[in-house]
Structures are given as C-alpha cells and as structure tokens.
Scaffold this motif. Structure first.
Motif, PDB file in Angstrom:
ATOM      1  N   MET A  74      85.928   9.397  25.636  1.00 42.53           N
ATOM      2  CA  MET A  74      86.585   9.443  24.334  1.00 42.53           C
ATOM      3  C   MET A  74      86.563  10.861  23.765  1.00 42.53           C
ATOM      4  SD  MET A  74      85.796   7.369  20.780  1.00 42.53           S
ATOM      5  CE  MET A  74      84.126   7.997  20.597  1.00 42.53           C
ATOM      6  N   THR A  75      85.456  11.569  23.864  1.00 43.85           N
ATOM      7  CA  THR A  75      85.410  12.934  23.334  1.00 43.85           C
ATOM      8  C   THR A  75      86.392  13.827  24.085  1.00 43.85           C
ATOM      9  OG1 THR A  75      83.587  13.670  24.784  1.00 43.85           O
ATOM     10  CG2 THR A  75      82.991  12.635  22.685  1.00 43.85           C
ATOM     11  N   GLY A  76      86.508  13.609  25.392  1.00 44.45           N
ATOM     12  CA  GLY A  76      87.491  14.369  26.164  1.00 44.45           C
ATOM     13  C   GLY A  76      88.916  14.034  25.785  1.00 44.45           C
ATOM     14  N   GLN A  77      89.152  12.778  25.411  1.00 46.45           N
ATOM     15  CA  GLN A  77      90.489  12.374  24.985  1.00 46.45           C
ATOM     16  C   GLN A  77      90.904  13.090  23.704  1.00 46.45           C
ATOM     17  OE1 GLN A  77      89.930   8.159  24.792  1.00 46.45           O
ATOM     18  NE2 GLN A  77      90.215   7.852  26.999  1.00 46.45           N
ATOM     19  N   VAL A  78      89.930  13.403  22.848  1.00 43.75           N
ATOM     20  CA  VAL A  78      90.244  14.158  21.632  1.00 43.75           C
ATOM     21  C   VAL A  78      90.755  15.549  21.998  1.00 43.75           C
ATOM     22  CG1 VAL A  78      89.302  15.164  19.521  1.00 43.75           C
ATOM     23  CG2 VAL A  78      88.580  12.878  20.226  1.00 43.75           C
ATOM     24  N   VAL A  79      90.069  16.212  22.928  1.00 45.69           N
ATOM     25  CA  VAL A  79      90.493  17.547  23.354  1.00 45.69           C
ATOM     26  C   VAL A  79      91.859  17.490  24.015  1.00 45.69           C
ATOM     27  CG1 VAL A  79      89.958  19.442  24.933  1.00 45.69           C
ATOM     28  CG2 VAL A  79      88.160  18.445  23.519  1.00 45.69           C
ATOM     29  N   ARG A  80      92.067  16.508  24.864  1.00 47.62           N
ATOM     30  CA  ARG A  80      93.390  16.359  25.484  1.00 47.62           C
ATOM     31  C   ARG A  80      94.465  16.137  24.428  1.00 47.62           C
ATOM     32  NH1 ARG A  80      94.020  12.351  30.381  1.00 47.62           N
ATOM     33  NH2 ARG A  80      96.138  13.151  30.056  1.00 47.62           N
ATOM     34  N   ALA A  81      94.153  15.350  23.419  1.00 41.24           N
ATOM     35  CA  ALA A  81      95.138  15.086  22.364  1.00 41.24           C
ATOM     36  C   ALA A  81      95.497  16.365  21.617  1.00 41.24           C
ATOM     37  CB  ALA A  81      94.587  14.037  21.393  1.00 41.24           C
ATOM     38  N   ALA A 140      84.545   9.340  13.779  1.00 40.66           N
ATOM     39  CA  ALA A 140      85.333  10.564  13.592  1.00 40.66           C
ATOM     40  C   ALA A 140      86.060  10.943  14.878  1.00 40.66           C
ATOM     41  CB  ALA A 140      84.427  11.711  13.129  1.00 40.66           C
ATOM     42  N   TYR A 141      85.367  10.851  15.997  1.00 37.20           N
ATOM     43  CA  TYR A 141      86.032  11.112  17.282  1.00 37.20           C
ATOM     44  C   TYR A 141      87.220  10.167  17.480  1.00 37.20           C
ATOM     45  CZ  TYR A 141      82.384  14.137  19.364  1.00 37.20           C
ATOM     46  OH  TYR A 141      81.538  15.160  19.664  1.00 37.20           O
ATOM     47  N   ALA A 142      86.987   8.888  17.240  1.00 39.26           N
ATOM     48  CA  ALA A 142      88.043   7.898  17.457  1.00 39.26           C
ATOM     49  C   ALA A 142      89.219   8.138  16.513  1.00 39.26           C
ATOM     50  CB  ALA A 142      87.485   6.491  17.267  1.00 39.26           C
ATOM     51  N   ASP A 143      88.926   8.498  15.256  1.00 40.01           N
ATOM     52  CA  ASP A 143      90.006   8.765  14.310  1.00 40.01           C
ATOM     53  C   ASP A 143      90.835   9.967  14.748  1.00 40.01           C
ATOM     54  OD1 ASP A 143      89.466   6.643  12.686  1.00 40.01           O
ATOM     55  OD2 ASP A 143      88.925   7.816  10.914  1.00 40.01           O
ATOM     56  N   LEU A 144      90.171  11.036  15.189  1.00 35.35           N
ATOM     57  CA  LEU A 144      90.906  12.215  15.652  1.00 35.35           C
ATOM     58  C   LEU A 144      91.799  11.872  16.832  1.00 35.35           C
ATOM     59  CD1 LEU A 144      88.222  15.045  15.419  1.00 35.35           C
ATOM     60  CD2 LEU A 144      90.444  15.043  14.280  1.00 35.35           C
ATOM     61  N   ARG A 145      91.258  11.141  17.785  1.00 36.12           N
ATOM     62  CA  ARG A 145      92.043  10.734  18.966  1.00 36.12           C
ATOM     63  C   ARG A 145      93.266   9.936  18.551  1.00 36.12           C
ATOM     64  NH1 ARG A 145      89.137   6.066  21.856  1.00 36.12           N
ATOM     65  NH2 ARG A 145      89.875   5.148  19.903  1.00 36.12           N
ATOM     66  N   ASP A 146      93.063   8.941  17.685  1.00 30.80           N
ATOM     67  CA  ASP A 146      94.150   8.039  17.316  1.00 30.80           C
ATOM     68  C   ASP A 146      95.140   8.705  16.367  1.00 30.80           C
ATOM     69  OD1 ASP A 146      92.822   6.233  18.879  1.00 30.80           O
ATOM     70  OD2 ASP A 146      91.940   5.119  17.206  1.00 30.80           O
ATOM     71  N   LEU A 147      94.652   9.546  15.463  1.00 28.85           N
ATOM     72  CA  LEU A 147      95.543  10.247  14.534  1.00 28.85           C
ATOM     73  C   LEU A 147      96.502  11.162  15.284  1.00 28.85           C
ATOM     74  CD1 LEU A 147      96.474  11.304  11.737  1.00 28.85           C
ATOM     75  CD2 LEU A 147      94.576  12.946  11.878  1.00 28.85           C
ATOM     76  N   LEU A 148      95.987  11.944  16.213  1.00 27.56           N
ATOM     77  CA  LEU A 148      96.843  12.877  16.949  1.00 27.56           C
ATOM     78  C   LEU A 148      97.888  12.134  17.771  1.00 27.56           C
ATOM     79  CD1 LEU A 148      94.095  15.424  17.933  1.00 27.56           C
ATOM     80  CD2 LEU A 148      96.099  15.933  16.525  1.00 27.56           C
ATOM     81  N   ALA A 149      97.498  11.004  18.340  1.00 34.27           N
ATOM     82  CA  ALA A 149      98.474  10.192  19.088  1.00 34.27           C
ATOM     83  C   ALA A 149      99.553   9.657  18.159  1.00 34.27           C
ATOM     84  CB  ALA A 149      97.762   9.045  19.801  1.00 34.27           C
TER      85      ALA A 149
END
Length: 275
Positions: free
Chosen positions: A99-106, A43-52
């Motif tokens: 990775m969790t921080g990358q989600v917040v940055r995204a 889920a974390y990875a999907d959020l990161r990649d989806l927002l990008a």
C-alpha cells in the motif's frame, strides 16, 4: 471531467487529509500538526485513493502536497504504524508495504504535475513522498532524512532506492539511504533534491504559484512529459526515441498543437485546453 469515472460518486470528505480544489489546482494538506503530520494507515490509504480519484476525474491540472504546522511530514507514526506492525503476520506486512508503494506509484503515475511544498522536517515516508513529486519547493528550514535503516529496515523503502539515485546520483543516494543523516536545505539544493528554494515561511506560497503556472499551461503536454520521464527511466535509447516519436505524433493531432500555431500567427497568447 472524464466520462469514465465509474459508478461511485466523488468522495466528499477525506478523513485524514484536507483537500481543496480551486481553478484546477488541488491542494492536499497533511493535517496532524501535533504529530508533525506523521502518517497513519488511514492517511496512506486516503492518499492512494484520492490520487486515483483525481486522476480519473481529470478536473485537476496540478496538485500541491503540503503539511500543516511546523513541518511537512515526519514519516510513519511510531505508535500507530511501527508499533502495530510488530504484531502483524507476513501477509499483513506485505499488504501494508504494498500500500505504501502504491501511494508513490500514484504520485508518479497521476496525469498532472505534483508539487511538494516542504518546510521543516521531511523524514522517512515523508521524504519519499517529497521525492516522488515532480517538483520539490522548499524553504531554508527544510531538512530531509531517509530514516529507514535507523529503525532496522532497508533504506530502499517505497521506491526510494529506485527514485533517489535518479534524482541525486548513486553516490549521494547510497549515503542518504544507508546512513539516514539529515540533509538540510543548502545541501539538498546543491545535490538536486530541491527544485526551487523559497524564502523562509513561503514554501507553500511558492508551490501554489508554480502549481497555478502549471495549471494554466498545456495540460496534455505536461501529462505526456511526466509519463515519458517515468517510463523511459529503464528504456534503452532506441525504445525511448520510438516512444517519443509515437507520443509526438499523437500530440500533433491535438487541439493544443493547432492552438499554438493559431496563437503564434495572431500574435496572442495560446488558450490551452489540454486536448
């Protein structure tokens, strides 16, 4: 659509999220209701990649982040994340936390407003996801809890120690991050953690209404406002004023700025194009 999206095709299906795009509004729903939408590695990875991906495409003008079922998000899954991290080495743990921080940055850096629709629990990483959004629309059942110290970790996880003092002030942030006590909707609204308090059961509807309003507005102006709010958090006044001046000068060459003048002169609503 941006001409610079790269060679890979759009992801048609996300395994850990439900994604709907209608009239420029993306609705991203966490859908593990039986687990209160607890987050997994996927889920974390999907959020990161989806927002990008959405940021590159420029097809989205506003995004709603919601949770299915009884609550918004209960944080990281105890078994699938906390249990798994106990057997990881330091390098793996650093990769996970980055990775969790990358989600917040995204969430903070995507060029469109993000509206979190919150009902029930928003705990741990779920509370930080809501915190990272530009708007938090909640109903009276909402309760926030920054639980990181409760599991023996720093309360400053995923950028919480950076973002929370800037939203509610250092005193409230210290209390919330150190003690991990729940903050229910009335207090959350009082200290500024909630942007809009909706009627019970109508947080998703109110969030979508706000997202539609944003999607119909001057998208480029919103994107630059969001970028400046984030960039200027750590700038001295002189640098911030100079960045504001440069940004406004560029926007004044855009179609939307000219459209406002034309619409005002013709006494009609502007037709924003995000250019």
């Amino acid at each position: 659509m941006s001409p610079f999206t790269g060679s890979a095709a759009r992801t048609e299906r996300w395994r850990h999220l439900r994604v709907d795009l209608t009239d420029g509004v993306a609705t991203v729903t966490l859908e593990r209701p039986e687990k209160l939408n607890a987050l997994t590695f996927g889920a974390y990875a999907d959020l990161r990649d989806l927002l990008a991906e959405l940021s590159r495409e420029r097809a989205v003008r506003a995004l709603v982040l919601a949770g299915e079922g009884r609550g918004f998000c209960s944080g990281g899954d105890v078994d699938e994340i906390i249990g798994a991290t106990l057997s990881m080495d330091t390098a793996q743990l650093l990769d996970f936390n980055r990775m969790t921080g990358q989600v917040v940055r995204a969430v903070r850096e995507c060029p469109f407003p993000v509206v979190a629709a919150i009902h029930g629990v928003a705990a741990g990483a779920g509370a930080v996801l809501a915190l990272a959004a530009d708007f938090r629309v909640a109903d009276p059942t909402a309760r926030f809890a920054f639980l990181f110290t409760r599991v023996g970790l720093s309360g400053g996880d995923m950028g919480a120690a950076y973002l929370l003092p800037r939203v509610v002030g250092l005193g409230h942030a210290t209390r919330l991050l150190m003690l991990g006590d729940p903050v229910r909707a009335p207090e959350a609204e009082r200290i500024g953690l909630i942007s809009e308090l909706a009627e019970e059961g109508r947080a998703d509807e109110a969030a979508r209404s706000l997202a539609r309003r944003l999607s119909e507005g001057p998208a480029l102006a919103y994107a630059q406002t969001k970028a400046l709010l984030t960039a200027e958090l750590d700038m001295p006044l002189a640098a911030a004023v100079e960045l504001d001046a440069s940004t406004q000068a560029l926007l004044m060459t855009g179609e939307d700025y000219a459209e406002f003048h034309a619409a005002f002169t013709a006494r009609r609503p502007p037709k924003w194009r995000g250019r």
